[in-house]
Scaffold this active site. Structure first.
Site, PDB file in Angstrom:
ATOM      1  N   GLU A  11      27.266  41.582  52.888  1.00  0.00           N
ATOM      2  CA  GLU A  11      26.291  42.073  51.907  1.00  0.00           C
ATOM      3  C   GLU A  11      25.218  42.934  52.573  1.00  0.00           C
ATOM      4  O   GLU A  11      25.143  43.024  53.812  1.00  0.00           O
ATOM      5  CB  GLU A  11      25.683  40.881  51.153  1.00  0.00           C
ATOM      6  CG  GLU A  11      26.744  40.155  50.344  1.00  0.00           C
ATOM      7  CD  GLU A  11      26.195  39.043  49.453  1.00  0.00           C
ATOM      8  OE1 GLU A  11      25.024  38.637  49.624  1.00  0.00           O
ATOM      9  OE2 GLU A  11      26.964  38.585  48.588  1.00  0.00           O
ATOM     10  N   CYS A  50      33.175  43.720  49.860  1.00  0.00           N
ATOM     11  CA  CYS A  50      33.933  42.503  49.556  1.00  0.00           C
ATOM     12  C   CYS A  50      34.848  42.128  50.728  1.00  0.00           C
ATOM     13  O   CYS A  50      35.224  42.978  51.546  1.00  0.00           O
ATOM     14  CB  CYS A  50      34.802  42.707  48.326  1.00  0.00           C
ATOM     15  SG  CYS A  50      33.897  42.833  46.784  1.00  0.00           S
ATOM     16  N   GLU A 101      38.015  41.428  50.756  1.00  0.00           N
ATOM     17  CA  GLU A 101      39.314  42.106  50.749  1.00  0.00           C
ATOM     18  C   GLU A 101      39.203  43.501  51.352  1.00  0.00           C
ATOM     19  O   GLU A 101      40.071  43.958  52.102  1.00  0.00           O
ATOM     20  CB  GLU A 101      39.865  42.224  49.323  1.00  0.00           C
ATOM     21  CG  GLU A 101      40.053  40.895  48.611  1.00  0.00           C
ATOM     22  CD  GLU A 101      38.826  40.470  47.808  1.00  0.00           C
ATOM     23  OE1 GLU A 101      37.689  40.652  48.291  1.00  0.00           O
ATOM     24  OE2 GLU A 101      39.021  39.960  46.693  1.00  0.00           O
ATOM     25  N   CYS A 124      38.423  46.362  44.952  1.00  0.00           N
ATOM     26  CA  CYS A 124      39.315  45.808  45.986  1.00  0.00           C
ATOM     27  C   CYS A 124      40.778  45.952  45.601  1.00  0.00           C
ATOM     28  O   CYS A 124      41.633  46.133  46.470  1.00  0.00           O
ATOM     29  CB  CYS A 124      38.971  44.339  46.241  1.00  0.00           C
ATOM     30  SG  CYS A 124      37.425  44.145  47.151  1.00  0.00           S
TER      31      CYS A 124
HETATM   32  N1  THU Z   1      33.193  39.376  46.453  1.00  0.00           N
HETATM   33  C1  THU Z   1      34.247  39.499  47.315  1.00  0.00           C
HETATM   34  O1  THU Z   1      34.089  39.441  48.539  1.00  0.00           O
HETATM   35  N2  THU Z   1      35.482  39.711  46.784  1.00  0.00           N
HETATM   36  C2  THU Z   1      35.746  39.814  45.457  1.00  0.00           C
HETATM   37  O2  THU Z   1      36.861  40.120  45.079  1.00  0.00           O
HETATM   38  C3  THU Z   1      34.695  39.537  44.482  1.00  0.00           C
HETATM   39  C4  THU Z   1      33.315  39.463  45.026  1.00  0.00           C
HETATM   40  C5  THU Z   1      31.858  39.178  47.011  1.00  0.00           C
HETATM   41  C6  THU Z   1      30.909  40.336  46.784  1.00  0.00           C
HETATM   42  C7  THU Z   1      29.575  39.655  46.908  1.00  0.00           C
HETATM   43  O3  THU Z   1      29.211  39.624  48.270  1.00  0.00           O
HETATM   44  C8  THU Z   1      29.825  38.238  46.423  1.00  0.00           C
HETATM   45  O4  THU Z   1      31.237  38.066  46.418  1.00  0.00           O
HETATM   46  C9  THU Z   1      29.280  37.961  45.034  1.00  0.00           C
HETATM   47  O5  THU Z   1      29.723  38.903  44.129  1.00  0.00           O
END
Ligand code: THU
Length: 146
Positions: free
Chosen positions: A46, A55, A57, A97
């Site tokens: 983040e 994310c 992925e 993703c």
């Molecule tokens: N997030 C992921 O890493 N992968 C996903 O497919 C959905 C969301 C993360 C993004 C963010 O850091 C946290 O989850 C909350 O949305």
């Protein structure tokens, strides 16, 4: 070579330990399984400028491609949760993703199985079911040969 579901989910779970998610508190891990048996993981990263967050992925795909991988993606596992425990529903890849995963999959002509952990059962879907009628190199006459 087929990818073991439990091994890939375990790898994704292990990757959650490296998530940098101080803003959402939601730690996600992703694991990519390749035809040669290799597993490449990623965790969400983040940013204080929230919209720049990456994310799990996407981080995993970037890591794999930086290793020179240009296909061979046969399976994906995603897992995660907040401080209170795992997600209560299957953690499916977000729209961005899906597109990022699709690029790597299309390079090798595969349609990976995607295992989404959360809740009582692991949801199993194909990437093509998550992202039907996908946009890719073919869509505008490009040859993405890596
Ligand atoms: N997030 C992921 O890493 N992968 C996903 O497919 C959905 C969301 C993360 C993004 C963010 O850091 C946290 O989850 C909350 O949305």
């Amino acid at each position: 070579m087929s990818v073991d579901r439990e091994a890939l989910l375990e790898a994704a779970l292990g990757a959650t330990a490296f998530a940098y998610a101080p803003y959402s508190g939601f730690h996600v891990g992703a694991a990519l399984g390749f035809a040669d048996g290799t597993i490449v993981t990623g965790a969400n990263v983040e940013n204080a400028s929230y919209g720049l967050s990456l994310c799990a992925e996407t981080v995993a795909v970037a890591s794999a491609m930086k290793q020179g991988r240009r296909g061979g993606l046969v399976a994906v596992a995603v897992t995660g949760g907040g401080p209170g425990g795992g997600s209560s529903v299957p953690l499916t890849p977000c729209g961005r993703c899906r597109q990022v995963l699709s690029e790597l999959a299309q390079l090798g002509g595969t349609d990976p199985v995607v295992w989404c952990a959360g809740g009582e059962e692991v949801l199993e879907v194909r990437l093509s079911d998550l992202l039907p009628h996908s946009f890719g190199a073919d869509s505008f006459g490009r040859d993405a040969d890596g």
